[in-house]
Every structure is written in structure tokens, then in C-alpha cells.
Enzyme design. Sequence first.
Site, PDB file in Angstrom:
ATOM      1  N   SER A 114       0.808  -1.416   0.066  1.00 34.23           N
ATOM      2  CA  SER A 114      -0.013  -0.160   0.023  1.00 34.23           C
ATOM      3  C   SER A 114       0.937   0.962   0.032  1.00 34.23           C
ATOM      4  O   SER A 114       1.863   1.214   0.534  1.00 34.23           O
ATOM      5  CB  SER A 114      -0.818   0.001   1.336  1.00 34.23           C
ATOM      6  OG  SER A 114      -1.584   1.266   1.362  1.00 34.23           O
TER       7      SER A 114
ATOM      8  N   TYR B  77      -2.779   0.126  10.791  1.00 37.63           N
ATOM      9  CA  TYR B  77      -2.930  -0.015   9.658  1.00 37.63           C
ATOM     10  C   TYR B  77      -1.714  -0.021   8.575  1.00 37.63           C
ATOM     11  O   TYR B  77      -1.032  -0.917   8.209  1.00 37.63           O
ATOM     12  CB  TYR B  77      -4.247   0.175   8.671  1.00 37.63           C
ATOM     13  CG  TYR B  77      -4.044  -0.210   7.308  1.00 37.63           C
ATOM     14  CD1 TYR B  77      -4.421  -1.584   6.887  1.00 37.63           C
ATOM     15  CD2 TYR B  77      -3.824   0.711   6.115  1.00 37.63           C
ATOM     16  CE1 TYR B  77      -4.615  -1.902   5.426  1.00 37.63           C
ATOM     17  CE2 TYR B  77      -3.738   0.456   5.071  1.00 37.63           C
ATOM     18  CZ  TYR B  77      -4.128  -0.817   4.601  1.00 37.63           C
ATOM     19  OH  TYR B  77      -4.431  -1.135   3.060  1.00 37.63           O
TER      20      TYR B  77
END
Length: 223
Positions: A135, A147
Site C-alpha cells: 500500500s 494499518y
Amino acid sequence: MTRTLFITGASSGIGAATARAAVARGWSVGLMARSADKLEALATELGAAALALPGDATDPTAQEEAVARTVENFGALDAAFANAGRGLERPGTEVGDPEDWRGMVDLNVMGVLFTARAALPHLRRTKGHLVLTGSAAGRTHIKGSIYSATKWFVHGYGGNMSEEMREWGGRCTVISPGMVDTPFFDSPKPDKIRPEDVADAVLYALEQNPRAELREIHIMPTG
């Protein structure tokens, strides 16, 4: 010869788009996800080139069995895509839910490791390819984001696996997208990257000449 790709998180979003793109390019696909109904519908859509493998990516035995069934059905494994991942219901450390953290770490970190562990013996035989969904959040510091930290792990692990796999002719690629318009978000993001854009990047990496390893593909929306 037809090549075979195993995908976790395959029932929707990036995983489903990658399955469709792979089959369109002549690959066979083993599809793993918890949502059995969506998975069966996708496999029916894709036909004999797809095998539905309902299961939980946080269960190492389930992953080993899914990979084994993929190899049994299609004859070999040429690539594995550790794509399953999730975010948090309530971000942050002070206000966050430790059980929610555990669930996310189990999938975003342990799930990736379980995919690699299940796939590597088969990939070694084919000098195959491991692909990980990273990501943009794993390439920068985001205030208080747990996250993001799980995706930092994916990026670091991907580089480490590249160094290991190159010893026997294998390759590892981290696909690093910015915001993607998928069910990961509660509301649509029509001006952001589409799952099909990420799928195209996965297939681009997989279909490079064996002498070339794309260790990371970083994709950001123009909008």
C-alpha cells in the site's frame, strides 16, 4: 502451457479483478476467500480455468490445503498473490480495540506469511513468483496508523523474499496502490484507482521476462 495463479482475498475488489485479468490472459486461478457465495459465483463466471477454495487466510492449514488443491487441479503453481487484507473499525492506539488490531494483524501480516509458506515449496519447482498487496500507506508515515504499520511489514518482507527467492530463480513483487475504489471503503471512490488498474499491474509483473524482477509497482490515482 497454461500457468496457474493462487489468489487470496479473491472474492471481490483487487482479488476478483486480478482473477478476471489472469484468466483473460490464459492463466488458471485458484481462488481463496471467506465469502463462499461470491467465490462460487466468480468461479462459475470464469469457467474451468477457475477453482473456488472457500477458506480463511488467517488459518495456515486452510491455506496449505487450498494451495495443494490448486496444484492438484491444475498440475503446478506458477505464482501466488497474497492479497487478502483489512483495515480497522476504529483507528488509533489510545481509542482502538486490541481485538480489532489482532484481527487485522492476523490477516495483513500472518495471512501473508501463511500464503508464502504454503506456496513456496511449489513455486520453487517452477521458479515461480510471489506477489504481495502492499500500500502507499506502507511507504510513508501516517499519524498513528496501525494499518499503515502492517503494510510497512509487507513492503519489508517483500524485499527480503526477493533476496531469498532469487537464489533459486524465483521472484517477488509488492504491488503498492494508493486509494482504490473497492469495498474496503464504506463509500465509493469513483475518482480513485480501479481494481482493474491494480490487476493490470499484477499481470504486468508476472509476465515480465524471467530475467527481470519488478520488486515494487507503486500506483497512485491522478485524481
